[in-house]
Enzyme design. Structure first.
Site, PDB file in Angstrom:
ATOM      1  N   PHE A 166       0.854  -1.185   0.000  1.00 30.31           N
ATOM      2  CA  PHE A 166       0.000   0.000   0.000  1.00 30.31           C
ATOM      3  C   PHE A 166       0.898   1.246   0.000  1.00 30.31           C
ATOM      4  CE2 PHE A 166      -2.814   3.103   2.189  1.00 30.31           C
ATOM      5  CZ  PHE A 166      -3.876   3.058   1.299  1.00 30.31           C
ATOM      6  N   ASP A 211       1.687  -5.398   8.554  1.00 35.23           N
ATOM      7  CA  ASP A 211       0.510  -4.546   8.460  1.00 35.23           C
ATOM      8  C   ASP A 211      -0.710  -5.446   8.274  1.00 35.23           C
ATOM      9  OD1 ASP A 211      -1.578  -2.872   7.681  1.00 35.23           O
ATOM     10  OD2 ASP A 211      -0.236  -1.441   6.702  1.00 35.23           O
ATOM     11  N   TYR A 267     -11.006   0.896  10.808  1.00 37.85           N
ATOM     12  CA  TYR A 267     -12.226   1.237  10.057  1.00 37.85           C
ATOM     13  C   TYR A 267     -12.538   0.291   8.909  1.00 37.85           C
ATOM     14  CZ  TYR A 267      -8.656   3.707   7.282  1.00 37.85           C
ATOM     15  OH  TYR A 267      -7.536   4.030   6.571  1.00 37.85           O
ATOM     16  N   LYS A 268     -11.719  -0.746   8.719  1.00 31.32           N
ATOM     17  CA  LYS A 268     -12.004  -1.692   7.634  1.00 31.32           C
ATOM     18  C   LYS A 268     -12.899  -2.807   8.174  1.00 31.32           C
ATOM     19  CE  LYS A 268      -8.104  -0.099   4.975  1.00 31.32           C
ATOM     20  NZ  LYS A 268      -6.660  -0.150   4.745  1.00 31.32           N
ATOM     21  N   ARG A 306     -12.464  -3.796  -7.382  1.00 26.83           N
ATOM     22  CA  ARG A 306     -12.210  -4.553  -6.157  1.00 26.83           C
ATOM     23  C   ARG A 306     -13.485  -4.648  -5.319  1.00 26.83           C
ATOM     24  NH1 ARG A 306      -8.285  -2.225  -1.402  1.00 26.83           N
ATOM     25  NH2 ARG A 306     -10.052  -0.816  -1.230  1.00 26.83           N
TER      26      ARG A 306
HETATM   27  C1  LIG Z   1      -6.020   1.068   4.561  1.00 24.44           C
HETATM   28  C2  LIG Z   1      -4.566   0.911   4.724  1.00 24.44           C
HETATM   29  C3  LIG Z   1      -3.824   1.869   5.391  1.00 24.44           C
HETATM   30  C4  LIG Z   1      -4.498   3.120   5.878  1.00 24.44           C
HETATM   31  O1  LIG Z   1      -3.697   3.946   6.602  1.00 24.44           O
HETATM   32  P1  LIG Z   1      -4.328   5.206   7.344  1.00 24.44           P
HETATM   33  O2  LIG Z   1      -3.223   5.751   8.115  1.00 24.44           O
HETATM   34  O3  LIG Z   1      -5.487   4.706   8.157  1.00 24.44           O
HETATM   35  O4  LIG Z   1      -4.831   6.136   6.288  1.00 24.44           O
HETATM   36  C5  LIG Z   1      -2.471   1.629   5.587  1.00 24.44           C
HETATM   37  N1  LIG Z   1      -1.892   0.498   5.123  1.00 24.44           N
HETATM   38  C6  LIG Z   1      -2.593  -0.440   4.449  1.00 24.44           C
HETATM   39  C7  LIG Z   1      -1.933  -1.677   3.949  1.00 24.44           C
HETATM   40  C8  LIG Z   1      -3.949  -0.253   4.211  1.00 24.44           C
HETATM   41  O5  LIG Z   1      -4.641  -1.157   3.534  1.00 24.44           O
END
Ligand SMILES: *Cc1c(COP(=O)(O)O)cnc(C)c1O
Length: 431
Positions: A142, A216, A241-242, A390
């Site tokens: 990401f 992560d 939040y996911k 997705r």
């Molecule tokens: C959604 C996601 C994030 C989000 O990071 P925020 O700091 O909450 O914006 C980070 N890493 C991965 C792999 C994600 O899927």
């Protein structure tokens, strides 16, 4: 609106795949997890397949928020830090998350956000492995993770990022780990493809070479089994939040293995990570436990929502959630491939459910327009550049009937050419 007819004869059939909406409904009825659907207030006319990006709101979360506003903040005001125990929520919610990620107590807190927690973990790990000068990751990680690695590396003279290319294997990652690598930072479930890295194998190989590992869990927690302690992970971070349904911008979490507590140093040395925050002394002294990874005041209203959402998970078990997730993603792949075959969609997620997280991605040059056309019909998925459609399947509230209906609508959009409407080509700010 949605037809409940069986798949017309002449189309490809996949063995074991439900062949009608009625069959999907029957399987849903027999599924013990279906009872959670009613806890989620999904709007009428919406098939929500984006819980991997922003989980849906559940009644428990709304009730928790209103309790915190009305019964704590409004009534007890500042006393609530003690009376409602707000001050301990980072630790309390951390334990709720810990039970979903295979972490024994005392190693996980809820604080800040995913990107910030990654920064804290990376800097702590780089300091612990001073003398080594590389962070290894994958270019398909990401982007925020990649950017945070750059930022963390920039604080350590001569430290660089080494990235394996997309489609690299576990062997390719392990081959990059040498005596100069300080940290390996990977996302367990890839945000685009949903491919799962073998956490146990990679962590073991990294440790054999003296490399610390940061995992992560943004697309894992709440959907895919994780066993951090068992895998010997050093650090992990993730998102509230996911799949955890903590609401937009919910706080994230960070795990620091017990053996590193007291040695791993949070670079964000705020007062609430101090050993004695209310002594108000001049110099920083980290708390001896996981609290040292807290920085400042927790965003209590956001914590309240996440707390309510996490309570729901206490009534489930991880194996059941993942089995449901696999059933939904298998069904989606099977139906799309058999019913939308002529569209030329290319599955970029692993076909083997054991290697796949809880979302499914298809690549297609018209993916953006397909997703917009689906959203216009109430099927909410998302687009990821450059060409990926997705769809996330949240085992707590998505059903096989949702999957059936979503594919039915996609078939219709393709058949009518509806996706070609000009408004579906306009790229929005948030995709
Ligand atoms: C959604 C996601 C994030 C989000 O990071 P925020 O700091 O909450 O914006 C980070 N890493 C991965 C792999 C994600 O899927």
């Amino acid at each position: 609106m949605v037809s409940s007819e069986a798949i017309p004869t002449g189309q490809t059939r996949i063995a074991g795949l439900p062949q009608s909406r009625a069959e999907c409904e029957a399987l849903d009825q027999a599924d013990p997890l279906s009872r959670f659907r009613g806890r989620f207030d999904l709007p009428d006319g919406v098939l929500y397949l984006d819980g991997n990006s922003l989980g849906a709101v559940c009644r428990d979360a709304r009730d928790a928020l209103s309790r915190t506003v009305e019964e704590e903040w409004r009534t007890d005001l500042i006393r609530s830090w003690n009376t409602a125990g707000w001050v301990d929520w980072p630790v309390d919610l951390g334990e709720q998350v810990a039970s979903l990620i295979g972490a024994a107590p005392g190693q996980t807190i809820v604080a800040d956000g995913t990107s910030i927690n990654l920064f804290k973990a990376l800097v702590a790990a780089l300091r612990m492995n001073a003398g080594r000068s590389a962070i290894v990751s994958e270019s398909a990680n990401f982007p925020s993770d990649l950017y945070i690695m750059e930022g963390a590396a920039s604080l350590f003279e001569g430290t660089t990022r080494r990235l394996v290319p997309p489609d690299a294997t576990e062997d390719d990652v392990i081959a990059l780990l040498d005596d100069d690598v300080a940290v390996l930072s990977l996302t367990h479930v890839n945000y685009k493809t949903a491919r799962i890295w073998d956490m146990h194998r990679i962590t073991r190989a990294a440790h054999d070479r003296g490399v610390l590992v940061v995992w992560d869990l943004a697309h894992s927690a709440g959907a895919v089994p994780v066993a951090l302690d068992e895998a010997g992970a050093d650090f992990a971070i993730g998102c509230g939040y996911k799949y955890l349904n903590g609401g937009p911008g919910a706080p994230g979490f960070i795990y620091v293995a017990r053996r590193h507590l007291g040695k791993a140093v949070n670079p964000l040395t705020g007062w609430l990570g101090h050993a004695r925050p209310f002594a108000f002394v001049e110099d920083y002294e980290p708390a001896p436990d996981i609290r040292s990874f807290i920085c400042g005041t927790p965003q209590i209203l956001s914590y309240a929502v996440l707390k309510g959402a996490l309570d729901v998970f206490a009534e489930t078990d991880g194996a059941a959630l993942y089995a449901k997730s696999q059933a939904l993603t298998d069904l989606f792949i099977g139906l799309v491939e058999s019913r939308c075959a002529s569209a030329g969609l290319h599955l970029v997620s692993p076909r083997d459910a054991a290697l796949r997280g809880s979302h499914v991605s298809f690549a297609h040059p018209n993916a953006y327009a397909f997703v917009q056309a689906l959203i216009a019909r109430g099927v909410i998925g998302d687009f990821r550049a450059p060409d990926i459609a997705r769809f996330g399947f949240a085992p707590l509230y998505n059903s096989r009937a949702d999957v059936w209906d979503a594919v039915e609508i996609w078939v219709d959009i393709l058949a009518t050419g509806e996706w070609q409407r000009p408004e579906f080509a306009i790229v929005k700010k948030v995709t």
